[in-house]
Design a protein around this motif. Structure first.
Motif, PDB file in Angstrom:
ATOM      1  N   SER A  82       0.834  -1.216   0.000  1.00  0.00           N
ATOM      2  CA  SER A  82       0.000   0.000   0.000  1.00  0.00           C
ATOM      3  C   SER A  82       0.860   1.254   0.000  1.00  0.00           C
ATOM      4  O   SER A  82       0.516   2.256  -0.635  1.00  0.00           O
ATOM      5  N   ALA A  83       1.982   1.199   0.714  1.00  0.00           N
ATOM      6  CA  ALA A  83       2.872   2.362   0.751  1.00  0.00           C
ATOM      7  C   ALA A  83       3.454   2.627  -0.629  1.00  0.00           C
ATOM      8  O   ALA A  83       3.568   3.777  -1.063  1.00  0.00           O
ATOM      9  N   GLY A  84       3.825   1.559  -1.335  1.00  0.00           N
ATOM     10  CA  GLY A  84       4.348   1.718  -2.691  1.00  0.00           C
ATOM     11  C   GLY A  84       3.297   2.222  -3.655  1.00  0.00           C
ATOM     12  O   GLY A  84       3.579   3.058  -4.528  1.00  0.00           O
ATOM     13  N   VAL A  85       2.071   1.718  -3.496  1.00  0.00           N
ATOM     14  CA  VAL A  85       0.967   2.163  -4.355  1.00  0.00           C
ATOM     15  C   VAL A  85       0.703   3.648  -4.148  1.00  0.00           C
ATOM     16  O   VAL A  85       0.460   4.398  -5.097  1.00  0.00           O
ATOM     17  N   GLU A  86       0.758   4.082  -2.884  1.00  0.00           N
ATOM     18  CA  GLU A  86       0.488   5.475  -2.561  1.00  0.00           C
ATOM     19  C   GLU A  86       1.492   6.411  -3.243  1.00  0.00           C
ATOM     20  O   GLU A  86       1.152   7.538  -3.604  1.00  0.00           O
ATOM     21  N   THR A  87       2.722   5.940  -3.436  1.00  0.00           N
ATOM     22  CA  THR A  87       3.749   6.771  -4.068  1.00  0.00           C
ATOM     23  C   THR A  87       3.765   6.623  -5.582  1.00  0.00           C
ATOM     24  O   THR A  87       4.613   7.216  -6.260  1.00  0.00           O
ATOM     25  N   GLY A  88       2.831   5.817  -6.127  1.00  0.00           N
ATOM     26  CA  GLY A  88       2.698   5.732  -7.582  1.00  0.00           C
ATOM     27  C   GLY A  88       3.105   4.421  -8.203  1.00  0.00           C
ATOM     28  O   GLY A  88       2.995   4.256  -9.419  1.00  0.00           O
ATOM     29  N   GLY A  92       3.941  -3.724 -13.239  1.00  0.00           N
ATOM     30  CA  GLY A  92       4.835  -4.860 -13.050  1.00  0.00           C
ATOM     31  C   GLY A  92       6.276  -4.433 -12.863  1.00  0.00           C
ATOM     32  O   GLY A  92       7.061  -5.142 -12.210  1.00  0.00           O
ATOM     33  N   LEU A  93       6.643  -3.290 -13.422  1.00  0.00           N
ATOM     34  CA  LEU A  93       8.009  -2.797 -13.261  1.00  0.00           C
ATOM     35  C   LEU A  93       8.314  -2.516 -11.797  1.00  0.00           C
ATOM     36  O   LEU A  93       9.430  -2.761 -11.325  1.00  0.00           O
ATOM     37  N   THR A  94       7.310  -2.027 -11.079  1.00  0.00           N
ATOM     38  CA  THR A  94       7.479  -1.782  -9.645  1.00  0.00           C
ATOM     39  C   THR A  94       7.767  -3.088  -8.909  1.00  0.00           C
ATOM     40  O   THR A  94       8.674  -3.158  -8.072  1.00  0.00           O
ATOM     41  N   ALA A  95       7.008  -4.134  -9.245  1.00  0.00           N
ATOM     42  CA  ALA A  95       7.199  -5.435  -8.600  1.00  0.00           C
ATOM     43  C   ALA A  95       8.585  -5.992  -8.897  1.00  0.00           C
ATOM     44  O   ALA A  95       9.255  -6.539  -8.009  1.00  0.00           O
ATOM     45  N   LEU A  96       9.045  -5.855 -10.141  1.00  0.00           N
ATOM     46  CA  LEU A  96      10.371  -6.352 -10.513  1.00  0.00           C
ATOM     47  C   LEU A  96      11.469  -5.580  -9.776  1.00  0.00           C
ATOM     48  O   LEU A  96      12.462  -6.159  -9.327  1.00  0.00           O
ATOM     49  N   THR A  97      11.285  -4.272  -9.653  1.00  0.00           N
ATOM     50  CA  THR A  97      12.272  -3.445  -8.945  1.00  0.00           C
ATOM     51  C   THR A  97      12.364  -3.840  -7.480  1.00  0.00           C
ATOM     52  O   THR A  97      13.459  -4.004  -6.929  1.00  0.00           O
ATOM     53  N   VAL A  98      11.201  -4.001  -6.845  1.00  0.00           N
ATOM     54  CA  VAL A  98      11.173  -4.392  -5.429  1.00  0.00           C
ATOM     55  C   VAL A  98      11.802  -5.771  -5.251  1.00  0.00           C
ATOM     56  O   VAL A  98      12.586  -6.008  -4.320  1.00  0.00           O
TER      57      VAL A  98
END
Length: 204
Positions: A82-88, A92-98
């Motif tokens: 949720s914190a990541g979603v809140e920042t935009g 799938g790129l976000t998931a790969l980065t994390v």
């Protein structure tokens, strides 16, 4: 790891029952997490359906199975997204980065142990605030809809389990509907889940 696999062990009756229990627990833990994160990401339509929920559940279940084969803790969705979603972060790129950063963090785990557990409480409180934003969508004029939701919100932290919180809230919903004489509004699927939840609390 694979040389130590006990293939015949899960075929034992007691183990089958235990596997079913963990499966149900994992399902509702994941469903509760995905619902909260999807609401935060605005991925829920007017009917309450989550876009691509089937793909998310398939990815979660596949990861859980693969993680178990590798001998690690259960791999599942985490509410801190949720914190990541809140920042935009919503692709799938976000998931790969994390995931990549988690992989790197393995080599720095000794340094992470230096940080005391209570130091992360601020981040968890922030995530809780983000999750509570979904309360505005509750039907505040209906006790049968409002009370179970509040029970879920309260019991998840008290029981330290998303699945137990959802189960208690769901059971209270069925009880309230019966008490209000609205048994006909309880679907067959709801009755089935009620039996599962009751069995969970009796046999665990």
């Amino acid at each position: 790891v694979f040389m130590k696999l006990d293939i015949l062990g899960p075929l034992d009756l007691a183990m089958i029952s235990l596997i079913k229990t963990f499966g149900i627990e994992n399902l509702f833990e994941t469903a509760g997490t995905l619902l909260g994160v999807a609401n935060q990401a605005k991925l829920v339509d007017e009917s309450g359906n989550i876009n691509n929920l089937d793909k998310a559940l398939k990815a979660d279940s596949s990861s859980s199975v693969l993680g178990a084969f590798m001998g690690c803790a259960p791999v599942t969705s985490y509410v801190e997204s949720s914190a990541g979603v809140e920042t935009g972060g919503r692709t799938g790129l976000t998931a790969l980065t994390v995931g990549f950063l988690f992989l790197i963090s393995i080599f720095f785990s000794p340094l992470a142990n230096i940080i005391p557990a209570h130091a992360t409480s601020g981040a968890l409180m922030y995530v809780a605030i983000l999750m509570l934003s979904g309360m505005e969508k509750l039907n505040w004029s209906s006790t049968a809809d409002l009370l179970p939701a509040l029970i879920i919100i309260v019991m998840i932290p008290l029981t330290f389990s998303i699945a137990d919180g959802i189960a208690l809230g769901f059971l209270s919903y069925v009880v309230l509907k019966i008490g209000q004489g609205e048994i006909n509004k309880i679907s067959s699927g709801a009755w089935f889940l009620t039996l599962i939840f009751i069995s969970k609390f009796i046999f665990l």
